[in-house]
Design an enzyme around this catalytic site. Structure first.
Site, PDB file in Angstrom:
ATOM      1  N   ASN A 211       0.922  -1.420  -0.011  1.00  0.00           N
ATOM      2  CA  ASN A 211      -0.132   0.257  -0.420  1.00  0.00           C
ATOM      3  C   ASN A 211       1.103   1.507   0.180  1.00  0.00           C
ATOM      4  OD1 ASN A 211       0.808   0.855   2.897  1.00  0.00           O
ATOM      5  ND2 ASN A 211      -0.613  -1.421   3.354  1.00  0.00           N
ATOM      6  N   ASP A 280      -4.524  -6.112   4.214  1.00  0.00           N
ATOM      7  CA  ASP A 280      -6.224  -7.216   5.014  1.00  0.00           C
ATOM      8  C   ASP A 280      -5.931  -8.310   3.965  1.00  0.00           C
ATOM      9  OD1 ASP A 280      -7.000  -4.881   6.537  1.00  0.00           O
ATOM     10  OD2 ASP A 280      -7.879  -4.079   4.949  1.00  0.00           O
ATOM     11  N   LYS A 290       9.192 -16.908 -10.413  1.00  0.00           N
ATOM     12  CA  LYS A 290       8.629 -15.782 -10.916  1.00  0.00           C
ATOM     13  C   LYS A 290       7.045 -16.656 -11.955  1.00  0.00           C
ATOM     14  CE  LYS A 290       9.117 -12.066 -14.138  1.00  0.00           C
ATOM     15  NZ  LYS A 290       9.377 -11.223 -15.455  1.00  0.00           N
ATOM     16  N   LYS A 342     -12.198  -3.192  18.590  1.00  0.00           N
ATOM     17  CA  LYS A 342     -11.555  -3.595  18.855  1.00  0.00           C
ATOM     18  C   LYS A 342     -10.685  -3.141  20.652  1.00  0.00           C
ATOM     19  CE  LYS A 342     -10.522  -3.530  13.932  1.00  0.00           C
ATOM     20  NZ  LYS A 342      -9.950  -3.506  12.951  1.00  0.00           N
TER      21      LYS A 342
END
Length: 405
Positions: A211, A280, A290, A342
């Site tokens: 990310n 996630d 590869k 949480k």
């Protein structure tokens, strides 16, 4: 606390110059040594003689006026200052500072000094909100300058809005707090663990999913916690940042790596701050060689990674647990939902699409929300300044009986 502190006041041209005169007087009364630099425009509003009488020092007005042949004036006063305050700071002066220009005594001195620089803007409400001014302020934030936000009220131009120079009394209090030396560092004896950066979920030896997280926020928190006296462990995903001094760094790659490292550090932590942007999902299959390009579409099956923050919340005993909510919409709703699901004590929420916020930037715009429902909205500031704000709020949640020798 201002006794014998050297304050260099830069005064640029605006009607708020009269407040700078009052500010000079109050700083001198508080025990500070004050010297003043005035721009040409500032001298159109108030005479240098006013500031000379109030500061009891010569007022600097010209880069090329060298009254003492033994020193170069702008270098001498730049080295003399413990703190430089530009008040009022006009849009023009802010623009010159952001561009790194040095065409008068004030801007030349600013470039020559290594002292902390504070900027107190004062201008018309629409000027303060102009994209160019906002861009210049953001640039200066990223360069490490600190801002004293203007207040709202009646402006000299007739408008009512944000743009008034902060009152001299409040500016003096800000400066007094800056120089105040605490009896002990606020996080002395505390163990702080911070996670930072992204994770990499491997597909094959040359490809992975990740990310946009740069790790800058987490690294800023780790550095700030160390400066506040804490014993700090930084669990870092792959980033291109210099490790903070005197901080123990644990390098990880995947979400599973970060999960295991977090568990290993959690029991001894007094304060755990999860700022990392953990994946996630991770590929079900990671190929040893590869993958070769093939005709047609490619399908990759993913499986859910462990929810690190949720697992830590389940295991919480004495720890203060802080999370982040990086959202693009309904930020407060999702942040509060995350606190409940949480078992968090506090969350730092921000809209990553907002100007001045998000990944890879040096600034952020955030709100600090606690489990009791209290919310503290913060203006755009450097990630370093935000780190101290986060730690200051989190410290209030630490039980005093956990203090260590």
């Amino acid at each position: 606390m201002l006794q014998s502190k050297n304050i260099l006041l830069g005064v640029s041209g605006g009607i708020a110059v009269y407040k700078a005169a009052a500010l000079t007087s109050k700083l001198v009364q508080a025990g500070a040594n004050v010297r003043v630099i005035m721009t040409e425009s500032a001298r159109e509003f108030v005479s240098p003689l006013t500031f000379q009488a109030l500061s009891r020092h010569e007022v600097y007005v010209d880069t090329f006026k060298e009254n003492n042949p033994k020193v170069i004036a702008h270098i001498d006063v730049a080295d003399w200052a413990d703190l430089i305050l530009v008040a009022p700071a006009t849009a023009h002066t802010i623009g010159k500072m952001a561009a790194g220009l040095a065409d008068d005594m004030l801007t030349t001195t600013l470039l020559a000094s290594t002292a902390p620089v504070w900027i107190a803007p004062a201008m018309n409400v629409h000027m303060y909100d102009h994209p160019a001014v906002k861009r210049n302020i953001r640039t200066l934030y990223e360069d490490g300058y600190r801002f004293i936000e203007p207040s709202e009220g009646y402006l000299a131009c007739g408008y009512i809005g944000k743009g008034r120079l902060e009152e001299p009394e409040k500016i003096v209090e800000h400066i007094r707090a800056f120089f105040e030396e605490p009896k002990s560092l606020p996080l002395s004896g505390k163990k702080v663990v911070v996670t930072a950066g992204p994770t990499r979920e491997v597909i094959d030896p040359v490809r992975f999913f990740t990310n946009r997280s740069s790790g800058k926020m987490g690294y800023a928190i780790a550095e700030a916690a160390q400066q506040m006296g804490a014993d700090v462990t930084l669990i870092s995903g792959p980033v291109s940042l210099t490790e903070p001094n005197h901080v123990h760094v644990v390098h990880v790659e995947s979400a599973e790596d970060m999960y295991q490292a977090a568990l290993a550090e959690y029991e001894e932590a007094d304060l755990f701050i999860k700022s990392a942007a953990v994946a996630d999902y991770t590929p079900v299959t990671s190929y040893p060689h590869k993958m070769k390009k093939q005709d047609g579409a490619l399908e990759i099956e993913f499986t859910r990674t462990k929810d690190i923050l949720k697992e830590l919340g389940k295991r919480k005993e004495h720890q203060v647990l802080v999370g982040f909510a990086a959202e693009t919409q309904d930020v407060e709703y999702y942040a509060k939902k995350k606190i409940e699901s949480k078992h968090l004590d506090m969350i730092v929420a921000n809209n990553v699409t907002k100007e001045g916020a998000g990944f890879a930037t040096d600034t952020n715009v955030a709100a600090i929300i606690k489990a009791d429902g209290t919310t503290k909205e913060l203006p755009m500031m450097s990630k370093k300044d935000l780190a101290f704000e986060i730690l200051k709020e989190a410290k209030q949640l630490l039980p005093k009986e956990r203090d260590r020798a």
